[in-house]
Write a protein that holds these residues in place. Structure first.
Motif, PDB file in Angstrom:
ATOM      1  N   VAL A  58      -6.777  -1.570 -13.635  1.00 25.49           N
ATOM      2  CA  VAL A  58      -6.406  -1.107 -12.332  1.00 25.49           C
ATOM      3  C   VAL A  58      -8.001  -0.971 -11.550  1.00 25.49           C
ATOM      4  O   VAL A  58      -8.634  -0.143 -12.127  1.00 25.49           O
ATOM      5  CB  VAL A  58      -5.948   0.163 -12.310  1.00 25.49           C
ATOM      6  CG1 VAL A  58      -5.660   0.741 -10.931  1.00 25.49           C
ATOM      7  CG2 VAL A  58      -4.361   0.035 -12.780  1.00 25.49           C
TER       8      VAL A  58
ATOM      9  N   TYR B 284       1.822   4.837  -8.739  1.00 23.50           N
ATOM     10  CA  TYR B 284       0.873   4.308  -9.403  1.00 23.50           C
ATOM     11  C   TYR B 284       1.561   3.347 -10.675  1.00 23.50           C
ATOM     12  O   TYR B 284       1.187   2.351 -10.641  1.00 23.50           O
ATOM     13  CB  TYR B 284      -0.031   5.316 -10.088  1.00 23.50           C
ATOM     14  CG  TYR B 284      -1.087   4.890 -11.081  1.00 23.50           C
ATOM     15  CD1 TYR B 284      -2.384   4.766 -10.465  1.00 23.50           C
ATOM     16  CD2 TYR B 284      -0.930   4.655 -12.344  1.00 23.50           C
ATOM     17  CE1 TYR B 284      -3.414   4.225 -11.602  1.00 23.50           C
ATOM     18  CE2 TYR B 284      -1.879   4.368 -13.430  1.00 23.50           C
ATOM     19  CZ  TYR B 284      -3.149   4.099 -12.819  1.00 23.50           C
ATOM     20  OH  TYR B 284      -4.390   3.678 -13.489  1.00 23.50           O
TER      21      TYR B 284
ATOM     22  N   GLY C 136      -1.225  -0.998  -4.531  1.00 23.48           N
ATOM     23  CA  GLY C 136      -1.938   0.147  -4.999  1.00 23.48           C
ATOM     24  C   GLY C 136      -1.464   1.480  -4.527  1.00 23.48           C
ATOM     25  O   GLY C 136      -0.339   1.311  -3.580  1.00 23.48           O
ATOM     26  N   SER C 137      -2.017   2.514  -4.755  1.00 23.81           N
ATOM     27  CA  SER C 137      -1.728   3.709  -4.503  1.00 23.81           C
ATOM     28  C   SER C 137      -3.006   4.620  -4.196  1.00 23.81           C
ATOM     29  O   SER C 137      -4.060   4.310  -4.547  1.00 23.81           O
ATOM     30  CB  SER C 137      -0.566   4.434  -5.354  1.00 23.81           C
ATOM     31  OG  SER C 137      -1.485   4.686  -6.439  1.00 23.81           O
TER      32      SER C 137
ATOM     33  N   CYS D 121      -3.889  -7.296 -13.482  1.00 26.14           N
ATOM     34  CA  CYS D 121      -3.287  -6.246 -14.232  1.00 26.14           C
ATOM     35  C   CYS D 121      -2.413  -7.104 -15.278  1.00 26.14           C
ATOM     36  O   CYS D 121      -1.233  -7.569 -14.680  1.00 26.14           O
ATOM     37  CB  CYS D 121      -2.565  -5.356 -13.476  1.00 26.14           C
ATOM     38  SG  CYS D 121      -1.825  -3.945 -14.170  1.00 26.14           S
TER      39      CYS D 121
ATOM     40  N   GLN E  34       0.762  -1.429  -0.005  1.00 26.30           N
ATOM     41  CA  GLN E  34       0.102   0.019   0.092  1.00 26.30           C
ATOM     42  C   GLN E  34       0.794   1.273   0.058  1.00 26.30           C
ATOM     43  O   GLN E  34       1.756   1.710   1.072  1.00 26.30           O
ATOM     44  CB  GLN E  34      -1.049   0.008   1.318  1.00 26.30           C
ATOM     45  CG  GLN E  34      -1.959  -1.212   1.072  1.00 26.30           C
ATOM     46  CD  GLN E  34      -2.651  -1.194   2.417  1.00 26.30           C
ATOM     47  OE1 GLN E  34      -3.253  -2.408   2.836  1.00 26.30           O
ATOM     48  NE2 GLN E  34      -3.204   0.102   2.890  1.00 26.30           N
ATOM     49  N   SER E  35       0.906   2.009  -1.191  1.00 23.41           N
ATOM     50  CA  SER E  35       1.503   3.246  -1.058  1.00 23.41           C
ATOM     51  C   SER E  35       3.052   3.194  -1.115  1.00 23.41           C
ATOM     52  O   SER E  35       3.453   4.037  -0.217  1.00 23.41           O
ATOM     53  CB  SER E  35       0.672   4.247  -0.376  1.00 23.41           C
ATOM     54  OG  SER E  35      -0.530   4.522  -0.888  1.00 23.41           O
TER      55      SER E  35
ATOM     56  N   VAL F 221      -4.176  -4.712  -8.894  1.00 28.43           N
ATOM     57  CA  VAL F 221      -3.774  -3.393  -8.770  1.00 28.43           C
ATOM     58  C   VAL F 221      -4.836  -2.396  -8.598  1.00 28.43           C
ATOM     59  O   VAL F 221      -6.044  -2.558  -9.040  1.00 28.43           O
ATOM     60  CB  VAL F 221      -2.874  -2.695  -9.864  1.00 28.43           C
ATOM     61  CG1 VAL F 221      -2.515  -1.360  -9.667  1.00 28.43           C
ATOM     62  CG2 VAL F 221      -1.743  -3.490 -10.050  1.00 28.43           C
ATOM     63  N   TYR F 222      -4.961  -1.809  -7.368  1.00 22.72           N
ATOM     64  CA  TYR F 222      -5.938  -0.758  -6.887  1.00 22.72           C
ATOM     65  C   TYR F 222      -5.479   0.761  -7.027  1.00 22.72           C
ATOM     66  O   TYR F 222      -4.308   1.184  -7.112  1.00 22.72           O
ATOM     67  CB  TYR F 222      -6.510  -1.020  -5.756  1.00 22.72           C
ATOM     68  CG  TYR F 222      -5.773  -0.595  -4.679  1.00 22.72           C
ATOM     69  CD1 TYR F 222      -5.510   0.496  -3.963  1.00 22.72           C
ATOM     70  CD2 TYR F 222      -4.722  -1.600  -3.877  1.00 22.72           C
ATOM     71  CE1 TYR F 222      -4.793   1.056  -3.121  1.00 22.72           C
ATOM     72  CE2 TYR F 222      -4.117  -1.214  -2.832  1.00 22.72           C
ATOM     73  CZ  TYR F 222      -3.805   0.017  -2.313  1.00 22.72           C
ATOM     74  OH  TYR F 222      -3.138   0.236  -1.357  1.00 22.72           O
ATOM     75  N   TYR F 223      -6.591   1.689  -7.198  1.00 20.82           N
ATOM     76  CA  TYR F 223      -6.244   3.339  -7.279  1.00 20.82           C
ATOM     77  C   TYR F 223      -7.072   3.639  -6.319  1.00 20.82           C
ATOM     78  O   TYR F 223      -8.423   3.755  -6.879  1.00 20.82           O
ATOM     79  CB  TYR F 223      -6.158   3.655  -8.549  1.00 20.82           C
ATOM     80  CG  TYR F 223      -5.778   5.159  -8.957  1.00 20.82           C
ATOM     81  CD1 TYR F 223      -4.814   5.763  -8.145  1.00 20.82           C
ATOM     82  CD2 TYR F 223      -6.604   5.784  -9.621  1.00 20.82           C
ATOM     83  CE1 TYR F 223      -4.237   6.994  -8.570  1.00 20.82           C
ATOM     84  CE2 TYR F 223      -6.168   7.104  -9.846  1.00 20.82           C
ATOM     85  CZ  TYR F 223      -4.999   7.540  -9.242  1.00 20.82           C
ATOM     86  OH  TYR F 223      -4.643   8.873  -9.499  1.00 20.82           O
TER      87      TYR F 223
ATOM     88  N   CYS G 293       3.249  -0.028  -9.635  1.00 22.41           N
ATOM     89  CA  CYS G 293       2.319  -0.919  -9.168  1.00 22.41           C
ATOM     90  C   CYS G 293       2.042  -1.845 -10.536  1.00 22.41           C
ATOM     91  O   CYS G 293       2.142  -3.085 -10.403  1.00 22.41           O
ATOM     92  CB  CYS G 293       1.175  -0.638  -8.622  1.00 22.41           C
ATOM     93  SG  CYS G 293       1.342   0.039  -6.960  1.00 22.41           S
TER      94      CYS G 293
ATOM     95  N   TRP H 183     -12.671  -7.327 -10.364  1.00 22.99           N
ATOM     96  CA  TRP H 183     -11.490  -7.099 -10.288  1.00 22.99           C
ATOM     97  C   TRP H 183     -10.621  -7.698 -10.966  1.00 22.99           C
ATOM     98  O   TRP H 183     -10.228  -8.975 -10.502  1.00 22.99           O
ATOM     99  CB  TRP H 183     -10.923  -6.864  -8.684  1.00 22.99           C
ATOM    100  CG  TRP H 183      -9.813  -6.068  -8.489  1.00 22.99           C
ATOM    101  CD1 TRP H 183      -8.743  -6.079  -9.380  1.00 22.99           C
ATOM    102  CD2 TRP H 183      -9.582  -5.411  -7.340  1.00 22.99           C
ATOM    103  NE1 TRP H 183      -7.781  -5.285  -8.690  1.00 22.99           N
ATOM    104  CE2 TRP H 183      -8.003  -4.946  -7.366  1.00 22.99           C
ATOM    105  CE3 TRP H 183      -9.928  -5.399  -5.998  1.00 22.99           C
ATOM    106  CZ2 TRP H 183      -7.569  -4.444  -6.334  1.00 22.99           C
ATOM    107  CZ3 TRP H 183      -9.320  -4.779  -4.924  1.00 22.99           C
ATOM    108  CH2 TRP H 183      -8.014  -4.411  -5.136  1.00 22.99           C
TER     109      TRP H 183
END
Length: 444
Positions: free
Chosen positions: A437, A341, A319-320, A430, A226-227, A361-363, A344, A427
């Motif tokens: 994402v 971003y 993700g970020s 990626c 995470q981030s 991958v998430y945003y 990832c 989901w």
């Protein structure tokens, strides 16, 4: 049946029963790193007699506290209920286990807090295991050494070690805690073969270090960044041991210590003061207490670990946030993304290139209410821990719905390696052909 008392490898431990779960607070996972053990790798804890009352959180590593009127001070550190007692005797962990844990082997979530490797602790107001327990997941949070206590390398220390290396004590703490969980979590209803390691910011860098290290063997079944984590993010720093020792020499010179004995005799609060002065005097040293490549914990740099296939072959989710570190208004106006971003996505594509499963991958793009900080670095924490109610910020029904969605995603991944609920595929991983994402925001 609820587990309120159980036997670990080191002795009997008694927790605090809550509605639907039990929390074991402040369980020691290593000996106190004090006195001659300052600036040394962690040692296995001693066994105890009788019942250990795990009813209060352990001390946190000495650190400079956030000012109440600072951004993060106001965001996470205002509530006195989650205050911190500081001590070098800080190697403790906390376990939240569901009421029905005795009847199952439950997945385990192992959380590493952030704070630039200089701040933070395991029981901050945004962290809690109640929502994880509701979803059948055991949560473990840990304290570890920070700043110079966690990372000081120096020729004196490398010579004393007998193996020619020093520093990295913080990451070795994390590994000791992970080993403790691997060996003891079954007593709390957990599955030692299903441990997901996750963390944010410096905690995320820690997770990437753990999956890049041979020392964690096969103890990690899944990982969430995470981030801060990824491939070629621009954040991870490949610091050779020699550079870490040079920084350590500069720091020790500032302390005035002429011997290791003198260095270890400096009061902890003075070390913290000197850390702050060290960064002020030389801004390039502001965030210089980080993991080093010592050919033991790490055998190569972070990107090389990926391209050489030295990272764990496990499921990943990463993700970020929309206003994360390295994201500036002019970039957003142009529709550009920050390094995290991109990193990832790069991580997932690198996995695919290695012939492994791509990542999820998430945003996180929810602009939090109450000011104009947007989806700032750390803003997702309230949501994926289910602790929105502790935040000072205004919330909508959409915020609580987003929080529920994210907690489901996180715990689904911890159970199966897939954030989707059974039978769903919204989901997508990626991939090169479809660099998907998942955007996390309130529903319009």
């Amino acid at each position: 049946m609820a587990i309120t008392e159980t036997k670990t490898k080191y002795g009997q431990v008694h927790g605090v029963q809550k509605d639907g779960y039990t929390v074991f607070r402040g369980v020691p996972y290593a000996k106190p790193p004090v006195g001659e053990k300052r600036f040394c790798p962690p040692e296995e804890p001693a066994c105890w007699e009788g019942v250990y009352k795990a009813d209060h959180f352990g001390c946190v590593c000495p650190q400079t506290e956030h000012e109440p009127d600072s951004f993060y001070g106001k965001e996470f550190y205002l509530d006195p209920e989650f205050g911190m007692n500081q001590s070098e005797d800080c190697l403790y962990l906390n376990i939240w286990t569901p009421a029905n844990a005795a009847d199952e082997k439950l997945p385990v979530a192992f959380w590493i807090h952030g704070g630039a490797f200089m701040h933070g602790f395991s029981h901050e107001s945004e962290f809690d295991g109640a929502a994880y327990c509701e979803r059948g997941v055991i949560l473990v949070t840990i304290n570890y050494r920070l700043g110079a206590f966690g990372f000081l390398a120096h020729p004196w220390l490398s010579e004393e070690s007998g193996v020619g290396r020093s520093g990295n004590y913080a990451i070795l703490d994390q590994i000791a805690a992970l080993k403790w969980v691997k060996e003891n979590i079954a007593a709390f209803g957990g599955d030692p073969e299903n441990i997901t390691v996750f963390g944010q910011s410096a905690g995320c860098m820690s997770v990437q270090t753990l999956v890049s290290s041979p020392l964690t063997e096969n103890w990690i079944s899944k990982a969430i960044f995470q981030s801060a984590g990824g491939y070629d993010t621009g954040l991870n720093r490949d610091m050779p041991l020699s550079e870490a020792e040079t920084i350590g020499q500069e720091f020790v010179e500032l302390t005035g210590a002429k011997t290791l004995e003198e260095l270890r005799a400096i009061p902890a609060e003075k070390i913290v003061e000197l850390q702050e002065e060290f960064g002020r005097v030389n801004p390039s040293r502001m965030l210089s207490f980080v993991p080093n490549i010592d050919n033991h914990l790490l055998t190569c740099g972070y990107n090389d670990a990926v391209t050489e296939g030295k990272i764990k072959d496990i499921p990943y989710m990463l993700g970020s946030t929309a206003d994360d570190i390295g994201v500036f208004p002019e970039m957003k106006e142009k529709g550009e993304h920050g390094g995290i971003y991109k990193g990832c996505i790069n991580w997932s594509l690198a996995l695919e290139k290695l012939g492994r499963k791509p990542a999820y991958v998430y945003y996180f793009t929810r602009a939090l209410l109450g000011d104009d900080a947007g989806a700032f670095h750390s803003s997702e924490l309230w949501y994926m821990f289910g602790t929105l109610g502790r935040s000072w910020r205004p919330k909508t029904e959409g915020d609580y719905a987003l929080s529920k969605e994210m907690m489901d995603d996180w715990t689904n991944f911890m159970k199966t390696g897939n954030p989707n609920a059974e039978g769903k595929d919204d989901w997508k991983p990626c991939t090169k052909d479809d660099p998907y994402v998942q955007v996390l925001d309130v529903r319009k």
